[in-house]
Design an enzyme around this catalytic site. Structure first.
Site, short mmCIF file in Angstrom:
data_model
loop_
_atom_site.label_atom_id
_atom_site.label_comp_id
_atom_site.label_asym_id
_atom_site.label_seq_id
_atom_site.Cartn_x
_atom_site.Cartn_y
_atom_site.Cartn_z
N ASP A 186 0.82 -1.22 0.00
CA ASP A 186 0.00 0.00 0.00
C ASP A 186 0.85 1.26 0.00
OD1 ASP A 186 -2.69 1.21 0.20
OD2 ASP A 186 -1.96 1.95 2.13
N ARG A 187 2.13 1.15 0.41
CA ARG A 187 3.00 2.32 0.45
C ARG A 187 3.48 2.74 -0.94
NH1 ARG A 187 1.93 4.91 5.01
NH2 ARG A 187 1.89 3.45 6.76
N LEU A 201 -7.76 6.48 1.61
CA LEU A 201 -7.87 7.52 0.58
C LEU A 201 -6.61 7.65 -0.26
CD1 LEU A 201 -9.67 10.28 2.68
CD2 LEU A 201 -10.68 8.80 0.97
N ARG A 202 -5.65 6.77 -0.06
CA ARG A 202 -4.42 6.87 -0.85
C ARG A 202 -4.71 6.69 -2.35
NH1 ARG A 202 -1.55 3.89 3.41
NH2 ARG A 202 -0.20 5.35 4.52
N GLY A 203 -5.63 5.82 -2.67
CA GLY A 203 -5.96 5.60 -4.08
C GLY A 203 -6.48 6.87 -4.74
#
Length: 415
Positions: free
Chosen positions: A272-273, A353-355
């Site tokens: 995910d990073r 919300l990174r996407g």
């Protein structure tokens, strides 16, 4: 160069005790309340004594330039980025991260022998130049306090002049067998207790600050190093704790990893990073395979002449990247497009919300690369599979989705 740090030297000389008793290195001899975050010019109390930081000495400017030039001449020749055939998805993800480092890096997964490492390392020739504080081991930004090392920050606070130089963004390779001390840096406890100075030897994370940290075969990386990378990538800072003594420095870097999915999957926390995910496949077209083999043979035979033949294309691409970095702040995106991006993420059940953030940034970078100041739906369609495919919830036994689900949902929402 010694004059530049005369103020700090006099401070150390006047504050150092005349005699320091011999102390054991056992952690009980260091009082727990003495552990502080340490910055240049601040002390650590040990009993009635004070410890002062003595970081890496700043080299002479002329010596630094000569060493840089010597290293450049002696390094192995790098395959030109413009000469790489195919693999457009991987090359685009790398270029977008160079234009906007805040995208968060690239995870490249694919078959062995498909040029993953060659492509990443060829990026060195295209990296733009940045302003750094001369002699600082952390590549401190003289304008941004969040990217300053402790010594540079202390000089800025005191109103002292910080010498500035221009250098290319650095790329640091993180070997799979690296120790945690080599990655994070070490503190010489014995020197701290016997001489009253706090000697810190910077590690790879310090060198990678404001640059690129590349991990080949990242899915084979030891778990304890994965934890270190997760902590640094999340906070942008690296903290070294040894025997009650602590030191922190900025560690903001573009994380690029590559690997073969057959050798194992990444932990979801690390996956995910990575801002973007690129899939690389073996070229099936016979003509392209022959061209790749011939180009590689020419490079191996005479690297210098081969690189010279691609010099014009390399310079053109470098100018394009520089222009895109300059124009990036002016690129705009309509609110309607932002809402549709978030709707795609929500309907795909993307956690966090990174996407959303990465897709917005990547689309803007692509528009800047194309020389436009307005993001279009086509820009979003190009980058959204790379930004979301590795964030989808999936069966533990399945590999990462190829992006078909993301593409289907994109056209459903944007139609």
């Amino acid at each position: 160069m010694a004059a530049l740090f005369s103020a700090s030297s006099s401070l150390l000389a006047s504050s150092r005790p005349r005699s320091v008793p011999s102390l054991s290195l056992h952690p009980t001899n260091i009082r727990p309340h003495c552990k502080q975050r340490s910055y240049f010019g601040k002390g650590l109390g040990i009993g009635n004594r004070r410890l002062f930081i003595s970081n890496v000495a700043a080299p002479d400017i002329t010596a630094t330039e000569q060493a840089s030039q010597t290293a450049k001449e002696s390094q192995r020749p790098v395959y030109p980025f413009s000469a790489i055939v195919g693999q457009d998805e991987m090359k685009l993800c790398l270029l977008l991260n160079v234009i906007d480092p805040k995208i968060g890096g690239v995870m490249i997964m694919g078959d062995r022998g498909t040029g993953k490492s060659t492509t990443v390392r060829s990026l060195i020739d295209l990296l733009p130049e940045i302003q750094v504080a001369v002699g600082d081991p952390f590549n401190s930004d003289p304008e941004d306090p969040e990217s300053m090392g402790p010594e540079v920050r202390e000089r800025v606070i005191k109103g002292l002049q910080v010498p500035v130089a221009t250098t290319k963004i650095t790329m640091v390779d993180l070997p799979l067998g690296a120790t945690e001390d080599r990655v994070c840096g070490t503190i010489d406890i014995e020197k701290a207790l016997t001489e009253g100075v706090k000697a810190f030897e910077p590690g790879l994370l310090a060198k990678a600050n404001r640059g690129i940290l590349y991990v080949d075969e990242v899915n084979l990386l030891d778990d304890h190093l994965v934890d270190v990378l997760l902590d640094a990538a999340a906070s942008g800072w690296n903290t070294v704790e040894r025997e009650g003594i602590s030191i922190s420095h900025p560690a903001r870097f573009i994380l690029i990893g590559s690997g073969n999915p057959e050798e194992g999957e990444l932990r979801p926390q690390l996956l995910d990073r990575f801002g973007m995910h690129a899939q690389v496949g073996t070229v099936r077209d016979a003509e392209l395979r022959v061209k790749i083999v011939e180009e590689r043979a020419l490079f191996d035979k005479d690297p210098k002449s081969f690189r010279e033949s691609y010099k014009a294309e390399q310079e053109k691409l470098q100018e394009q990247i520089t222009a895109a970095r300059s124009n990036l702040p002016a690129v705009q995106m309509d609110r309607d497009l932002r809402v549709k991006i978030s709707k795609v993420c929500a309907e795909l059940n993307v956690d966090g919300l990174r996407g959303d953030i990465v897709t917005n940034r990547a689309a803007k970078s692509l528009a800047a690369l194309k020389g436009r100041e307005k993001v279009t739906a086509e820009d979003i369609a190009t980058v959204i599979p790379n930004c979301l495919r590795h964030r989808l919830r999936k069966d533990p036994l399945e590999s990462i989705d190829s992006g078909l689900l993301v593409v289907e949902k994109f056209y459903e929402v944007f139609s």
